[in-house]
Scaffold this motif. Sequence first.
Motif, PDB file in Angstrom:
ATOM      1  N   HIS A   1      66.710  71.620  36.162  1.00 50.62           N
ATOM      2  CA  HIS A   1      66.991  72.981  36.696  1.00 50.62           C
ATOM      3  C   HIS A   1      66.193  73.195  37.913  1.00 50.62           C
ATOM      4  O   HIS A   1      64.936  73.212  38.042  1.00 50.62           O
ATOM      5  CB  HIS A   1      66.848  74.086  35.720  1.00 50.62           C
ATOM      6  N   SER A   2      66.685  73.931  39.142  1.00 47.22           N
ATOM      7  CA  SER A   2      65.664  74.164  40.046  1.00 47.22           C
ATOM      8  C   SER A   2      66.245  75.946  40.364  1.00 47.22           C
ATOM      9  O   SER A   2      67.184  76.023  40.225  1.00 47.22           O
ATOM     10  CB  SER A   2      65.882  73.495  41.560  1.00 47.22           C
ATOM     11  N   TYR A   3      64.944  76.505  40.643  1.00 46.14           N
ATOM     12  CA  TYR A   3      65.473  77.994  40.655  1.00 46.14           C
ATOM     13  C   TYR A   3      65.169  78.430  42.276  1.00 46.14           C
ATOM     14  O   TYR A   3      64.094  77.959  43.017  1.00 46.14           O
ATOM     15  CB  TYR A   3      64.366  78.730  40.016  1.00 46.14           C
TER      16      TYR A   3
ATOM     17  N   LYS B   1      58.856  75.779  40.814  1.00 47.12           N
ATOM     18  CA  LYS B   1      59.159  75.355  39.495  1.00 47.12           C
ATOM     19  C   LYS B   1      60.345  74.706  39.093  1.00 47.12           C
ATOM     20  O   LYS B   1      61.412  75.048  39.865  1.00 47.12           O
ATOM     21  CB  LYS B   1      59.297  76.698  38.855  1.00 47.12           C
ATOM     22  N   SER B   2      60.175  73.654  38.269  1.00 42.55           N
ATOM     23  CA  SER B   2      61.119  72.853  37.893  1.00 42.55           C
ATOM     24  C   SER B   2      61.343  72.549  36.433  1.00 42.55           C
ATOM     25  O   SER B   2      60.483  72.465  35.963  1.00 42.55           O
ATOM     26  CB  SER B   2      61.209  71.278  38.567  1.00 42.55           C
ATOM     27  N   ASP B   3      62.569  73.119  36.024  1.00 48.16           N
ATOM     28  CA  ASP B   3      62.883  72.814  34.599  1.00 48.16           C
ATOM     29  C   ASP B   3      63.420  71.577  34.074  1.00 48.16           C
ATOM     30  O   ASP B   3      64.491  70.953  34.850  1.00 48.16           O
ATOM     31  CB  ASP B   3      63.795  73.749  34.342  1.00 48.16           C
ATOM     32  N   VAL B   4      62.815  70.958  33.430  1.00 47.81           N
ATOM     33  CA  VAL B   4      63.037  69.503  32.918  1.00 47.81           C
ATOM     34  C   VAL B   4      63.891  69.454  31.415  1.00 47.81           C
ATOM     35  O   VAL B   4      62.954  69.938  30.667  1.00 47.81           O
ATOM     36  CB  VAL B   4      62.124  68.403  32.964  1.00 47.81           C
ATOM     37  N   SER B   5      64.932  69.093  31.457  1.00 50.00           N
ATOM     38  CA  SER B   5      65.597  69.183  30.050  1.00 50.00           C
ATOM     39  C   SER B   5      66.479  68.104  30.039  1.00 50.00           C
ATOM     40  O   SER B   5      67.749  68.008  29.631  1.00 50.00           O
ATOM     41  CB  SER B   5      66.409  70.516  29.774  1.00 50.00           C
TER      42      SER B   5
ATOM     43  N   PHE C   1      60.483  70.579  29.529  1.00 49.83           N
ATOM     44  CA  PHE C   1      59.391  71.289  29.688  1.00 49.83           C
ATOM     45  C   PHE C   1      59.709  71.767  31.137  1.00 49.83           C
ATOM     46  O   PHE C   1      60.479  71.503  31.884  1.00 49.83           O
ATOM     47  CB  PHE C   1      58.213  70.414  29.919  1.00 49.83           C
ATOM     48  N   GLN C   2      58.672  72.783  31.811  1.00 50.82           N
ATOM     49  CA  GLN C   2      58.618  73.313  33.155  1.00 50.82           C
ATOM     50  C   GLN C   2      57.478  72.445  33.797  1.00 50.82           C
ATOM     51  O   GLN C   2      56.491  72.125  33.229  1.00 50.82           O
ATOM     52  CB  GLN C   2      58.473  74.434  33.362  1.00 50.82           C
ATOM     53  N   ILE C   3      57.798  72.235  35.151  1.00 50.76           N
ATOM     54  CA  ILE C   3      56.832  71.527  35.925  1.00 50.76           C
ATOM     55  C   ILE C   3      56.475  72.729  37.432  1.00 50.76           C
ATOM     56  O   ILE C   3      57.662  73.139  37.836  1.00 50.76           O
ATOM     57  CB  ILE C   3      57.163  70.344  36.659  1.00 50.76           C
TER      58      ILE C   3
END
Length: 369
Positions: A11-13, A92-96, A103-105
């Motif tokens: 996910h990218s915001y 911020k990048s959401d890895v799922s 987790f979040q990077i």
Amino acid sequence: MVDSESPGGYHSYVEFEPDDSNLGTSFKYDLGYNDDIHAEREKSVQQSNENKPRILLMGLKRSGKSSIQKVVFHKMSPNETFFLQSTAKITKSDVSNSSFIQFQIWDFPGQLDFFDPTFDAEMIFSNCGALIFVIDAQDDRTEALNRLHMTVTKAFQINKKISFEVFIHKVDGLSDDSKIDIHRNIQQQALDDLADAKFEDIHLSFYLTSIYDHSIFEAFSKVIQRLIPQLPYLENLLDIWIQNSRIEKAFLIDVVSKIYVAYFASDNSPVDTQTYELCSDMIDVVIDASCIYGWKEDSDGLAYDQESQSVIKLNNGLVLYLREVNRYLALVCLCKEENFDKHGLIDYNFQCFKKSLSDLLSKTHPAIK
């Protein structure tokens, strides 16, 4: 705030300015219904992200932080990273991808001043699972080591549970002797600085990395494993599987990122880079072949499902064996060819392993089937 999800589970915001030109044409907007819906949705996303551990990517400008993230989690070609712009603000990048890799990077710009009054160190470090500090091995390291010392001591004072990792990056092109010398010098200087400042309790892990080989994936695998509370159970399952199936080595690998979630060897040997590369490349071979010969028109995402399996016999008397565990995980094993004669036993043991792993997931992640 828009939450967009890519096929790989990332996910990218993206922040944007709202367009007010159409607000007068919708009755719902006048009553504020749409605002309530978006606010509730954003609150739900934020609450979900708060429960995920953070991995902070820090280091000086042009040290390779953004390139690492793009290559590992967004499948960007290493050559394409030359065109990346320098990070100007925290991204911020959401890895799922799967049940274990969630987790979040947070990618931090190199010019960030931790002592700036506007920098909320408490908020950033309090929910941090791991802090990765990237040092350019081919650049002057004095400023990088000073920034490393300042960063880890500041973070440790706020959160003593953070796992501190140092990526000695861009080692491609260096000789083996140069790599060893650089690794030893950086490690010695960093630990001496911490000892002089009375921070002996801070533990740093050091890795030689490059985006042009599997070293960056292996380093990230070890970082991720520190954030997986189920790791001892996974390793125990792999141990049982190996002992009963006469397997030499086994990797539980995330199909999208090629990060190995768990590893076990019959002789308790550490991860061999060459073996890991073979297992990782085997996943690419299986998916590429599936895209050509096994793709279904009604399928979505990866050309990878519960029927995915493969056997590759090597010319050194060893066999590579791959089986699908769930949508994003694959079990890749290495065994001797003479021990691969009882396929029924191996298949039965794999089904037992898969069921046990499913039971573990159902207890720790009830929403994941």
